[in-house]
Design a protein around this motif. Structure first.
Motif, mmCIF file in Angstrom:
data_model
loop_
_atom_site.group_PDB
_atom_site.id
_atom_site.type_symbol
_atom_site.label_atom_id
_atom_site.label_comp_id
_atom_site.label_asym_id
_atom_site.label_seq_id
_atom_site.Cartn_x
_atom_site.Cartn_y
_atom_site.Cartn_z
ATOM 1 N N CYS A 23 -44.110 -0.060 -37.178
ATOM 2 C CA CYS A 23 -45.260 0.682 -36.653
ATOM 3 C C CYS A 23 -45.012 1.074 -35.190
ATOM 4 O O CYS A 23 -44.620 0.228 -34.382
ATOM 5 N N PRO A 24 -45.243 2.346 -34.828
ATOM 6 C CA PRO A 24 -45.037 2.759 -33.440
ATOM 7 C C PRO A 24 -46.061 2.149 -32.480
ATOM 8 O O PRO A 24 -45.833 2.085 -31.284
ATOM 9 N N SER A 25 -47.178 1.673 -33.008
ATOM 10 C CA SER A 25 -48.235 1.133 -32.168
ATOM 11 C C SER A 25 -48.074 -0.366 -31.907
ATOM 12 O O SER A 25 -48.103 -0.810 -30.772
ATOM 13 N N CYS A 26 -47.885 -1.157 -32.969
ATOM 14 C CA CYS A 26 -47.838 -2.619 -32.808
ATOM 15 C C CYS A 26 -46.444 -3.208 -33.019
ATOM 16 O O CYS A 26 -46.198 -4.350 -32.641
ATOM 17 N N GLY A 27 -45.527 -2.491 -33.643
ATOM 18 C CA GLY A 27 -44.168 -2.960 -33.825
ATOM 19 C C GLY A 27 -43.925 -3.784 -35.081
ATOM 20 O O GLY A 27 -42.812 -4.209 -35.330
ATOM 21 N N GLN A 28 -44.954 -4.015 -35.888
ATOM 22 C CA GLN A 28 -44.763 -4.768 -37.134
ATOM 23 C C GLN A 28 -44.256 -3.846 -38.233
ATOM 24 O O GLN A 28 -44.390 -2.629 -38.150
ATOM 25 N N ALA A 29 -43.687 -4.449 -39.268
ATOM 26 C CA ALA A 29 -43.131 -3.673 -40.382
ATOM 27 C C ALA A 29 -44.231 -2.923 -41.129
ATOM 28 O O ALA A 29 -45.315 -3.466 -41.356
ATOM 29 N N MET A 30 -43.942 -1.662 -41.479
ATOM 30 C CA MET A 30 -44.881 -0.872 -42.290
ATOM 31 C C MET A 30 -44.433 -0.936 -43.733
ATOM 32 O O MET A 30 -43.241 -0.875 -44.031
ATOM 33 N N TRP A 31 -45.379 -1.021 -44.644
ATOM 34 C CA TRP A 31 -45.091 -1.083 -46.068
ATOM 35 C C TRP A 31 -45.079 0.303 -46.668
ATOM 36 O O TRP A 31 -45.786 1.199 -46.223
ATOM 37 N N ASN A 32 -44.288 0.459 -47.719
ATOM 38 C CA ASN A 32 -44.311 1.695 -48.491
ATOM 39 C C ASN A 32 -45.533 1.621 -49.416
ATOM 40 O O ASN A 32 -45.524 0.928 -50.413
ATOM 41 N N GLU A 33 -46.598 2.325 -49.056
ATOM 42 C CA GLU A 33 -47.855 2.256 -49.793
ATOM 43 C C GLU A 33 -47.823 3.054 -51.090
ATOM 44 O O GLU A 33 -48.270 2.591 -52.114
ATOM 45 N N TYR A 34 -47.325 4.301 -51.024
ATOM 46 C CA TYR A 34 -47.318 5.151 -52.212
ATOM 47 C C TYR A 34 -46.286 6.258 -52.052
ATOM 48 O O TYR A 34 -45.762 6.487 -50.972
ATOM 49 N N ASN A 35 -45.995 6.922 -53.158
ATOM 50 C CA ASN A 35 -45.082 8.060 -53.166
ATOM 51 C C ASN A 35 -45.881 9.328 -53.402
ATOM 52 O O ASN A 35 -46.788 9.357 -54.235
ATOM 53 N N ASN A 36 -45.541 10.375 -52.687
ATOM 54 C CA ASN A 36 -46.266 11.630 -52.771
ATOM 55 C C ASN A 36 -45.307 12.735 -53.219
ATOM 56 O O ASN A 36 -44.395 13.087 -52.479
ATOM 57 N N PRO A 37 -45.470 13.285 -54.425
ATOM 58 C CA PRO A 37 -44.585 14.380 -54.853
ATOM 59 C C PRO A 37 -44.998 15.704 -54.212
ATOM 60 O O PRO A 37 -46.181 15.951 -53.966
ATOM 61 N N ARG A 38 -44.003 16.541 -53.920
ATOM 62 C CA ARG A 38 -44.273 17.846 -53.310
ATOM 63 C C ARG A 38 -43.199 18.825 -53.739
ATOM 64 O O ARG A 38 -42.021 18.475 -53.799
ATOM 65 N N HIS A 39 -43.592 20.064 -54.043
ATOM 66 C CA HIS A 39 -42.649 21.124 -54.413
ATOM 67 C C HIS A 39 -42.635 22.167 -53.300
ATOM 68 O O HIS A 39 -43.698 22.594 -52.837
ATOM 69 N N ILE A 40 -41.434 22.568 -52.903
ATOM 70 C CA ILE A 40 -41.272 23.570 -51.849
ATOM 71 C C ILE A 40 -40.323 24.658 -52.349
ATOM 72 O O ILE A 40 -39.258 24.363 -52.889
ATOM 73 N N CYS A 56 -49.296 0.847 -41.826
ATOM 74 C CA CYS A 56 -49.291 -0.435 -41.125
ATOM 75 C C CYS A 56 -50.336 -1.342 -41.773
ATOM 76 O O CYS A 56 -51.451 -0.909 -42.083
ATOM 77 N N GLN A 57 -49.980 -2.616 -41.963
ATOM 78 C CA GLN A 57 -50.881 -3.570 -42.606
ATOM 79 C C GLN A 57 -51.550 -4.520 -41.608
ATOM 80 O O GLN A 57 -52.328 -5.382 -42.001
ATOM 81 N N ASN A 58 -51.265 -4.358 -40.315
ATOM 82 C CA ASN A 58 -51.847 -5.202 -39.279
ATOM 83 C C ASN A 58 -53.273 -4.734 -38.991
ATOM 84 O O ASN A 58 -53.490 -3.625 -38.497
ATOM 85 N N GLN A 59 -54.261 -5.575 -39.279
ATOM 86 C CA GLN A 59 -55.664 -5.178 -39.141
ATOM 87 C C GLN A 59 -56.089 -4.948 -37.694
ATOM 88 O O GLN A 59 -57.042 -4.212 -37.441
ATOM 89 N N SER A 60 -55.397 -5.543 -36.730
ATOM 90 C CA SER A 60 -55.755 -5.349 -35.324
ATOM 91 C C SER A 60 -55.059 -4.136 -34.707
ATOM 92 O O SER A 60 -55.289 -3.814 -33.543
ATOM 93 N N CYS A 61 -54.226 -3.442 -35.477
ATOM 94 C CA CYS A 61 -53.471 -2.285 -34.986
ATOM 95 C C CYS A 61 -54.348 -1.029 -34.983
ATOM 96 O O CYS A 61 -55.223 -0.861 -35.826
#
Length: 89
Positions: A23-40, A56-61
């Protein structure tokens, strides 16, 4: 205006993941929450992108549960746009 024809099939497939895993704000690891398909549509054909969205999963972030999209996506197309930057130029 509604689409009158079917979307063309993708000619290539790419998976885009975030370069920054912390995370650019708190520095903790960010989880891969979901995948988003896109066509270009590009000059070389239709590219199907699989975007790995992290949060980010840090609640204080300040960025708690805010989507962090892959950095490469901005170099391919504008947000909410079906055509790639090469076609727009």
């Amino acid at each position: 205006m509604a689409r009158k024809s079917l979307k063309p099939e993708a000619t290539s497939f790419e998976v885009l993941d975030c370069v920054q895993k912390k995370c650019p704000s708190c520095g903790q690891a960010m989880w891969n929450e979901y995948n988003n398909p896109r066509h270009i549509r590009t000059l070389n054909g239709v590219v199907e992108l699989q975007l790995k969205i992290r949060r980010c999963q840090n609640q204080s972030c300040l960025r708690y549960k805010k989507a962090y999209r892959p950095e490469q996506e901005g170099s391919l197309a504008l947000p909410q746009n079906e055509f790639g930057l090469d076609v727009i130029l």
